[in-house]
Design a protein around this motif. Structure first.
Motif, PDB file in Angstrom:
ATOM      1  N   HIS A 128       0.838  -1.206   0.000  1.00 21.49           N
ATOM      2  CA  HIS A 128       0.000   0.000   0.000  1.00 21.49           C
ATOM      3  C   HIS A 128       0.872   1.255   0.000  1.00 21.49           C
ATOM      4  CE1 HIS A 128      -3.633   2.296   0.582  1.00 21.49           C
ATOM      5  NE2 HIS A 128      -3.133   2.873   1.662  1.00 21.49           N
ATOM      6  N   ILE A 131       2.374   1.719  -3.489  1.00 21.51           N
ATOM      7  CA  ILE A 131       1.432   2.234  -4.490  1.00 21.51           C
ATOM      8  C   ILE A 131       1.170   3.719  -4.272  1.00 21.51           C
ATOM      9  CG2 ILE A 131      -0.942   2.064  -5.316  1.00 21.51           C
ATOM     10  CD1 ILE A 131      -0.771  -0.939  -4.654  1.00 21.51           C
ATOM     11  N   VAL A 132       0.964   4.116  -3.011  1.00 21.28           N
ATOM     12  CA  VAL A 132       0.723   5.530  -2.709  1.00 21.28           C
ATOM     13  C   VAL A 132       1.907   6.383  -3.139  1.00 21.28           C
ATOM     14  CG1 VAL A 132       0.448   7.195  -0.826  1.00 21.28           C
ATOM     15  CG2 VAL A 132      -0.903   5.085  -0.828  1.00 21.28           C
ATOM     16  N   SER A 135       2.768   5.135  -7.615  1.00 19.81           N
ATOM     17  CA  SER A 135       1.849   4.795  -8.706  1.00 19.81           C
ATOM     18  C   SER A 135       1.670   5.934  -9.701  1.00 19.81           C
ATOM     19  CB  SER A 135       0.487   4.369  -8.150  1.00 19.81           C
ATOM     20  OG  SER A 135      -0.098   5.413  -7.411  1.00 19.81           O
ATOM     21  N   GLN A 136       1.873   7.170  -9.264  1.00 20.49           N
ATOM     22  CA  GLN A 136       1.741   8.283 -10.207  1.00 20.49           C
ATOM     23  C   GLN A 136       2.854   8.244 -11.256  1.00 20.49           C
ATOM     24  OE1 GLN A 136       1.394  12.141  -8.389  1.00 20.49           O
ATOM     25  NE2 GLN A 136       1.015  13.174 -10.330  1.00 20.49           N
ATOM     26  N   PRO A 139       2.376   3.981 -13.407  1.00 23.61           N
ATOM     27  CA  PRO A 139       0.978   3.523 -13.383  1.00 23.61           C
ATOM     28  C   PRO A 139       0.821   2.019 -13.477  1.00 23.61           C
ATOM     29  CG  PRO A 139       1.461   4.842 -15.358  1.00 23.61           C
ATOM     30  CD  PRO A 139       2.653   4.916 -14.482  1.00 23.61           C
ATOM     31  N   LEU A 141       2.056  -0.032 -11.594  1.00 18.64           N
ATOM     32  CA  LEU A 141       1.897  -0.540 -10.233  1.00 18.64           C
ATOM     33  C   LEU A 141       0.426  -0.743  -9.899  1.00 18.64           C
ATOM     34  CD1 LEU A 141       4.421   1.480  -8.039  1.00 18.64           C
ATOM     35  CD2 LEU A 141       4.377  -0.975  -8.397  1.00 18.64           C
ATOM     36  N   ALA A 142      -0.361   0.316 -10.091  1.00 21.14           N
ATOM     37  CA  ALA A 142      -1.793   0.229  -9.807  1.00 21.14           C
ATOM     38  C   ALA A 142      -2.459  -0.790 -10.726  1.00 21.14           C
ATOM     39  CB  ALA A 142      -2.441   1.601  -9.964  1.00 21.14           C
ATOM     40  N   VAL A 145      -2.003  -4.319  -9.410  1.00 16.84           N
ATOM     41  CA  VAL A 145      -2.899  -4.629  -8.292  1.00 16.84           C
ATOM     42  C   VAL A 145      -4.321  -4.838  -8.791  1.00 16.84           C
ATOM     43  CG1 VAL A 145      -3.875  -3.756  -6.141  1.00 16.84           C
ATOM     44  CG2 VAL A 145      -1.462  -3.382  -6.652  1.00 16.84           C
ATOM     45  N   ALA A 146      -4.755  -3.986  -9.724  1.00 19.75           N
ATOM     46  CA  ALA A 146      -6.119  -4.092 -10.241  1.00 19.75           C
ATOM     47  C   ALA A 146      -6.347  -5.413 -10.970  1.00 19.75           C
ATOM     48  CB  ALA A 146      -6.409  -2.923 -11.176  1.00 19.75           C
TER      49      ALA A 146
END
Length: 237
Positions: A128, A131-132, A135-136, A139, A141-142, A145-146
């Motif tokens: 977590h 990602i925080v 992830s910007q 991308p 990374l997110a 997870v998705a």
């Protein structure tokens, strides 16, 4: 330089041993893949996605880049494998029932406890934070997870419960899906934020109260929403 050192420098694959002159067995190949993932997980979660290169992972795992790329075509694919394995490791043991309780409220409280237990494990909290933080810039990374599917599995399970325990056809699948996503957000967000340092981490007794109170609040709101969505009956009824 000794011949042994020269072999290691060229990227020999000492983890694990393989039969000479042939391809590794399926078990050996799987063991090597797991070893690479062990190393990659530790490095990615400790040092970050941007600061961890494939070269560094291969060097730490003591495998050649060719061996690495044979299993993972690029870093996003590696990250996806890390996330999928992490999520799989969080699933309750086979002897732990996902659905437990007499009514919907008891079932959701039980599920909320299982979800919180998984969401607050050290590895998930590290993911977590990663990602925080990154992830910007990355991308993928997110996206990893998705695509892992863990959250969607939970949404589907909760959505089916809401439809099955709802007032017959009054609960539409689309409404239940939206409600299930909100339920997960309500259960996890604040405890997870506090666990990563934005406030004091919740103690076990607090988490139990949090799960029960959140389920009560959620069901009250969901019942009101489905009542508003129910079409009026024929005149005179």
């Amino acid at each position: 330089m000794t011949s042994h050192t020269a072999k290691a420098t060229r990227g020999s694959d000492p983890h694990p041993a393989r039969p000479r002159g042939g391809r590794p067995s399926r078990a050996v190949a799987e063991q090597l893949r797991e070893h690479i993932l062990d190393v990659a997980t530790e490095m990615l979660l400790t040092h970050g996605y941007g600061a961890t290169s494939i070269e560094a992972i291969a060097r730490r795992a003591r495998v050649s880049k060719r061996t690495f790329y044979h299993r993972f075509p690029d870093k996003p694919a590696l990250m996806s494998a890390v996330v999928v394995r992490l999520i799989d490791s969080l699933r309750p043991p086979a002897d732990v029932a996902l659905i437990e309780g007499r009514g919907l409220e008891q079932i959701l409280v039980h599920l909320a406890s299982l979800i919180l237990r998984a969401a607050l494990t050290p590895r998930v909290l590290q993911l977590h934070r990663l990602i925080v933080a990154e992830s910007q810039r990355f991308p993928e990374l997110a996206a990893a997870v998705a695509m892992a599917g863990g959250r969607q599995e939970a949404v589907t399970l909760i959505s089916d419960l809401l439809v099955r325990h709802g007032r017959s056809a009054a609960v539409k699948a689309t409404d239940a899906n939206f409600a299930a996503q909100q339920f997960l957000q309500m259960i996890v967000s604040l405890p997870q934020l506090r666990a990563i340092g934005l406030g004091a981490p919740m103690k076990p007794a607090e988490l139990d109260v949090w799960a029960r109170n959140t389920v009560t609040l959620f069901l009250n709101g969901f019942k009101k929403q489905t009542n508003r969505s129910t079409p009026p009956g024929p005149p005179g009824i």
